[in-house]
Design a protein around this motif. Structure first.
Motif, PDB file in Angstrom:
ATOM      1  N   TRP A   5       0.834  -1.213   0.000  1.00  0.00           N
ATOM      2  CA  TRP A   5       0.000   0.000   0.000  1.00  0.00           C
ATOM      3  C   TRP A   5       0.863   1.254   0.000  1.00  0.00           C
ATOM      4  O   TRP A   5       0.482   2.295  -0.545  1.00  0.00           O
ATOM      5  CB  TRP A   5      -0.977   0.007   1.171  1.00  0.00           C
ATOM      6  CG  TRP A   5      -0.350   0.152   2.521  1.00  0.00           C
ATOM      7  CD1 TRP A   5       0.056  -0.842   3.342  1.00  0.00           C
ATOM      8  CD2 TRP A   5      -0.076   1.385   3.212  1.00  0.00           C
ATOM      9  NE1 TRP A   5       0.581  -0.325   4.485  1.00  0.00           N
ATOM     10  CE2 TRP A   5       0.510   1.036   4.447  1.00  0.00           C
ATOM     11  CE3 TRP A   5      -0.260   2.727   2.913  1.00  0.00           C
ATOM     12  CZ2 TRP A   5       0.913   1.997   5.374  1.00  0.00           C
ATOM     13  CZ3 TRP A   5       0.152   3.673   3.843  1.00  0.00           C
ATOM     14  CH2 TRP A   5       0.726   3.304   5.058  1.00  0.00           C
ATOM     15  N   MET A   6       2.078   1.143   0.583  1.00  0.00           N
ATOM     16  CA  MET A   6       2.982   2.295   0.543  1.00  0.00           C
ATOM     17  C   MET A   6       3.462   2.538  -0.881  1.00  0.00           C
ATOM     18  O   MET A   6       3.566   3.683  -1.336  1.00  0.00           O
ATOM     19  CB  MET A   6       4.183   2.059   1.445  1.00  0.00           C
ATOM     20  CG  MET A   6       3.864   2.180   2.909  1.00  0.00           C
ATOM     21  SD  MET A   6       5.352   1.967   3.882  1.00  0.00           S
ATOM     22  CE  MET A   6       4.611   1.868   5.515  1.00  0.00           C
ATOM     23  N   LEU A  44       0.656   4.196  -2.748  1.00  0.00           N
ATOM     24  CA  LEU A  44       0.503   5.608  -2.364  1.00  0.00           C
ATOM     25  C   LEU A  44       1.620   6.453  -2.976  1.00  0.00           C
ATOM     26  O   LEU A  44       1.372   7.517  -3.550  1.00  0.00           O
ATOM     27  CB  LEU A  44       0.532   5.712  -0.836  1.00  0.00           C
ATOM     28  CG  LEU A  44       0.137   7.044  -0.231  1.00  0.00           C
ATOM     29  CD1 LEU A  44      -1.334   7.291  -0.479  1.00  0.00           C
ATOM     30  CD2 LEU A  44       0.408   7.046   1.264  1.00  0.00           C
ATOM     31  N   PHE A  73       1.247   9.408  -5.688  1.00  0.00           N
ATOM     32  CA  PHE A  73       1.757  10.750  -5.384  1.00  0.00           C
ATOM     33  C   PHE A  73       2.707  11.225  -6.470  1.00  0.00           C
ATOM     34  O   PHE A  73       2.589  12.348  -6.978  1.00  0.00           O
ATOM     35  CB  PHE A  73       2.485  10.725  -4.032  1.00  0.00           C
ATOM     36  CG  PHE A  73       3.101  12.036  -3.654  1.00  0.00           C
ATOM     37  CD1 PHE A  73       2.348  13.008  -3.027  1.00  0.00           C
ATOM     38  CD2 PHE A  73       4.426  12.307  -3.936  1.00  0.00           C
ATOM     39  CE1 PHE A  73       2.905  14.226  -2.692  1.00  0.00           C
ATOM     40  CE2 PHE A  73       4.997  13.516  -3.608  1.00  0.00           C
ATOM     41  CZ  PHE A  73       4.233  14.473  -2.979  1.00  0.00           C
ATOM     42  N   ILE A  95       0.918  11.888  -9.901  1.00  0.00           N
ATOM     43  CA  ILE A  95       0.041  13.067  -9.912  1.00  0.00           C
ATOM     44  C   ILE A  95       0.853  14.340  -9.698  1.00  0.00           C
ATOM     45  O   ILE A  95       0.774  15.280 -10.480  1.00  0.00           O
ATOM     46  CB  ILE A  95      -1.058  12.943  -8.845  1.00  0.00           C
ATOM     47  CG1 ILE A  95      -1.979  11.785  -9.189  1.00  0.00           C
ATOM     48  CG2 ILE A  95      -1.868  14.236  -8.758  1.00  0.00           C
ATOM     49  CD1 ILE A  95      -2.967  11.450  -8.120  1.00  0.00           C
ATOM     50  N   PHE A  96       1.663  14.378  -8.639  1.00  0.00           N
ATOM     51  CA  PHE A  96       2.275  15.650  -8.251  1.00  0.00           C
ATOM     52  C   PHE A  96       3.610  15.925  -8.925  1.00  0.00           C
ATOM     53  O   PHE A  96       4.078  17.056  -8.926  1.00  0.00           O
ATOM     54  CB  PHE A  96       2.431  15.723  -6.732  1.00  0.00           C
ATOM     55  CG  PHE A  96       1.127  15.944  -6.044  1.00  0.00           C
ATOM     56  CD1 PHE A  96       0.534  17.188  -6.034  1.00  0.00           C
ATOM     57  CD2 PHE A  96       0.472  14.898  -5.437  1.00  0.00           C
ATOM     58  CE1 PHE A  96      -0.676  17.384  -5.426  1.00  0.00           C
ATOM     59  CE2 PHE A  96      -0.746  15.075  -4.817  1.00  0.00           C
ATOM     60  CZ  PHE A  96      -1.312  16.331  -4.817  1.00  0.00           C
ATOM     61  N   VAL A 112       0.623  17.108 -12.969  1.00  0.00           N
ATOM     62  CA  VAL A 112       0.382  18.537 -12.766  1.00  0.00           C
ATOM     63  C   VAL A 112       1.327  19.397 -13.604  1.00  0.00           C
ATOM     64  O   VAL A 112       1.024  20.554 -13.877  1.00  0.00           O
ATOM     65  CB  VAL A 112       0.483  18.965 -11.278  1.00  0.00           C
ATOM     66  CG1 VAL A 112      -0.595  18.322 -10.456  1.00  0.00           C
ATOM     67  CG2 VAL A 112       1.836  18.670 -10.722  1.00  0.00           C
ATOM     68  N   PHE A 155       9.303  10.201  -1.574  1.00  0.00           N
ATOM     69  CA  PHE A 155       8.076  10.226  -0.775  1.00  0.00           C
ATOM     70  C   PHE A 155       8.139   9.151   0.300  1.00  0.00           C
ATOM     71  O   PHE A 155       7.909   9.414   1.481  1.00  0.00           O
ATOM     72  CB  PHE A 155       6.871   9.996  -1.683  1.00  0.00           C
ATOM     73  CG  PHE A 155       5.558   9.988  -0.958  1.00  0.00           C
ATOM     74  CD1 PHE A 155       4.886  11.171  -0.709  1.00  0.00           C
ATOM     75  CD2 PHE A 155       4.988   8.810  -0.521  1.00  0.00           C
ATOM     76  CE1 PHE A 155       3.678  11.179  -0.038  1.00  0.00           C
ATOM     77  CE2 PHE A 155       3.784   8.800   0.155  1.00  0.00           C
ATOM     78  CZ  PHE A 155       3.129   9.991   0.398  1.00  0.00           C
ATOM     79  N   PHE A 192      10.798   9.963   3.098  1.00  0.00           N
ATOM     80  CA  PHE A 192      10.489  10.961   4.111  1.00  0.00           C
ATOM     81  C   PHE A 192       9.213  10.634   4.867  1.00  0.00           C
ATOM     82  O   PHE A 192       9.051  11.030   6.017  1.00  0.00           O
ATOM     83  CB  PHE A 192      10.388  12.350   3.475  1.00  0.00           C
ATOM     84  CG  PHE A 192      11.711  12.892   3.071  1.00  0.00           C
ATOM     85  CD1 PHE A 192      12.610  13.316   4.042  1.00  0.00           C
ATOM     86  CD2 PHE A 192      12.091  12.944   1.758  1.00  0.00           C
ATOM     87  CE1 PHE A 192      13.851  13.797   3.692  1.00  0.00           C
ATOM     88  CE2 PHE A 192      13.333  13.417   1.392  1.00  0.00           C
ATOM     89  CZ  PHE A 192      14.212  13.847   2.368  1.00  0.00           C
ATOM     90  N   ALA A 193       8.293   9.911   4.219  1.00  0.00           N
ATOM     91  CA  ALA A 193       7.031   9.621   4.889  1.00  0.00           C
ATOM     92  C   ALA A 193       7.168   8.431   5.833  1.00  0.00           C
ATOM     93  O   ALA A 193       6.600   8.424   6.924  1.00  0.00           O
ATOM     94  CB  ALA A 193       5.938   9.357   3.855  1.00  0.00           C
TER      95      ALA A 193
END
Lengths: 199, 400
Positions: free
Chosen positions: B149-150, B153, B157, B160-161, B165, B183, B186-187
């Motif tokens: 799941w990480m 995610l 992220f 998209i980011f 964008v 991501f 750091f998360a």
């Protein structure tokens, strides 16, 4: 009259549309409680400095208006700071310099220059409250998501059930770091703009 | 092949405007151009026709990654059986690794392509092939025990980011796969570094059950250097010392695809021969890293400063980053001189972060992302300098 109060909440939001006060929005929003306190403090300062400057607007010489504004804002910020120290000491320690730095918040000076100097006290008050709340809403939304996803708590209470942690869920450490505040603000702007364009 | 072509032609009308499945037009278009070379060409103006489209270059990079992937699978099984003290033979090791790595790849592709397809459909654009490479890179640069799941995610992220964008494939400022890793880093720091994550000790789909033996330590060689007290001494998971040869072949704990420098070398040759990666960037990353290491060797204050240049580039993700990440044509400078500057600084920062900041044992990710941000600036000054020197040359000639 109603517009003066409603506009800053959405169409002319100081944070998401005018891009003012971003630094404090990044700095204090890692938890919900300081965000709420910050939102209230800024609302009080903007509203009352607006009223005071509006009352004095005819007597302030144009050349020294900035310094007069600064004195008024600084006085109000000091009052807010002392009140917080007296009644919410823990939060005021968390917010540390950022209460003092409300003086430098562009929203405060911006409203004084753009609105209070040219309007009567009552509209100026509404404008101040509207802008303070417009800023506060964004702060509270950002603080809500950052505390929920970053620490699993809201106002310091654990809200994510233990079951989820047993299944392997973990708090997102990136949410605590300032970059994520910027991305959350960006998401809010994204949603807000696409909604406003459609209506 | 003919059969497939006929079938596609037969169902094509359904996806055109007015057809029943018009909503999935971009999905169909993407699939069609993935299977067959599109026969539409520009009719006006002067064009250079080239068979080397995005799909082709993406496919070559994926093929170049396959040696690393296969070896990574084998190494996952090898480290696992080493840690439980069994030797079931090479094929079972590979099977264990295959079953461990496969879910990472499936999740990464499913999430990334899902988002790409949705966005393409939503904007009414064609599907870009850009995610084919990122989707393969993401599983290769994470520790084997990263929860799925990480990965999902982080992939969402990053796509998209870091990509959509900015306008999709070819417009991203940073390497998408590295954003996914950053991501995660750091998360969920506890999942991305330390001794627990780089060797899978549990069983996979019932294969490889066993007790971890007492001498086991899952620290990677790079992690061991970061925590070294006196002098850097690298050991494998059982405490046996490692030499250059082990580091080169790659039977050491680490992220899935980064361990074998031999397989990375095969990939590098393929990328250079086909001209997809630029040798200037690649070489200058290594040179920059080695020169910086030599410089640090002279200062010689901490154990980490005593690693020699060859060891430094054989450790961790340095080689993988230099070959597959720094050379990304989208996020590295376009000018020739800019490539040298970019590569040299990537190598320098990677080593500096590794050696001087004990909190980040691996500096390659941050170095590449950092320099990605500066790639357009480097290009700008290289072009400016070129213009100025030409003006000067013109002035000199006009005086003659």
């Amino acid at each position: 009259m109603k517009e003066v109060f409603i506009n800053p909440l959405n169409r002319n939001n100081p944070v998401t549309v005018q891009m003012l006060g971003i630094c404090s929005a990044l700095a204090v929003t890692s938890k919900l409680e300081p965000s709420v306190v910050m939102a209230l403090s800024v609302t009080v300062v903007v509203a009352f400095s607006n009223v005071i400057i509006s009352l004095l607007r005819k007597t302030i010489p144009n050349r020294i208006r900035i310094i007069v504004q600064l004195v008024v804002v600084a006085a109000l910020v000091t009052v807010v700071n002392e009140v917080l120290k007296a009644f919410a000491y823990e939060v005021s320690k968390q917010l540390s310099v950022f209460i003092g730095l409300i003086i430098t918040n562009c929203i405060v000076m911006g409203r004084l220059e753009a609105f209070a100097l040219a309007n009567k006290p009552w509209p100026a008050f509404l404008d101040g409250v509207g802008n303070g709340l417009g800023y506060g809403i964004i702060l509270i939304i950002v603080g809500f998501f950052r505390e929920l996803l970053g620490s699993g708590t809201l106002f310091g209470f654990r809200v994510i059930p233990d079951k989820l942690y047993e299944w392997g869920y973990e708090n997102n450490g990136l949410m605590i770091l300032p970059p994520m505040a910027l991305i959350v603000v960006a998401c809010i702007i994204w949603i807000q703009k696409s909604k406003n364009l459609n209506s | 092949m003919k059969l497939l072509r006929n079938y596609l032609d037969q169902i094509k009308p359904h996806f055109e405007p007015g057809g029943r499945y018009h909503a999935f037009q971009s999905v169909f278009g993407g699939l069609e151009s993935f299977l067959f070379v599109p026969n539409t060409t520009s009719k006006s103006g002067t064009h250079i026709h080239s068979p080397f489209d995005t799909k082709w270059s993406m496919s070559v990079v994926v093929i170049a990654l396959i040696p690393c992937l296969l070896f990574g699978m084998f190494n996952t099984g090898y480290q696992h059986y080493l840690s439980i003290g069994e030797n079931p033979g090479g094929w079972l090791m590979f099977l264990y690794g295959f079953l461990s790595v496969l879910p990472l790849i499936v999740v990464s592709y499913a999430v990334g392509l899902g988002i790409e397809f949705t966005v393409a459909q939503w904007k009414g654009q064609e599907i870009q092939e850009g995610f084919l490479v990122s989707g393969m890179l993401i599983p290769l640069i994470v520790p084997i025990d990263t929860p799925l799941w990480m990965i999902a995610l982080a992939t969402a992220f990053a796509v998209i980011f870091a990509k959509e964008v900015f306008g999709g494939t070819g417009y991203n400022i940073w390497n998408v796969a590295l954003i996914a890793r950053a991501f995660l880093f750091f998360a969920y720091p506890s999942r991305m570094s330390g001794e627990q994550v780089f060797v899978r000790t549990g069983s996979t789909f019932g294969i490889g059950k066993g007790q971890v033996i007492d001498a086991f330590s899952g620290a990677t060689p790079l992690g061991q250097i970061g925590s070294a007290e006196v002098s850097p001494r690298m050991t494998d998971v059982l405490g046996m010392p490692l030499d250059y040869w082990d580091l080169f072949l790659g039977l050491i704990p680490g992220s899935v695809g980064e361990t074998s420098k031999l397989c990375i070398g095969i990939g590098a040759v393929l990328l250079l021969v086909t001209g997809i990666a630029n040798w200037r960037t690649m070489i200058s990353v290594f040179v920059g890293g080695m020169v910086t290491t030599l410089f640090l060797n002279v200062i010689d204050l901490t154990p980490a400063m005593r690693i020699d240049p060859l060891e430094q580039i054989l450790l961790g993700g340095f080689a993988f980053g230099a070959v597959f990440m720094a050379t990304d044509p989208v996020t590295s400078p376009r000018t020739q001189a800019g490539k040298y500057i970019f590569g040299g600084l990537v190598g320098m920062f990677a080593v500096l972060i590794r050696v001087l900041n004990p909190g980040y044992p691996e500096g390659m990710m941050l170095a590449i992302l950092f320099m990605n941000s500066f790639a357009p600036l480097i290009d700008h000054y290289v072009v400016e300098a070129s213009i100025e020197s030409r003006i000067k040359r013109k002035e000199i000639y006009s005086k003659l």
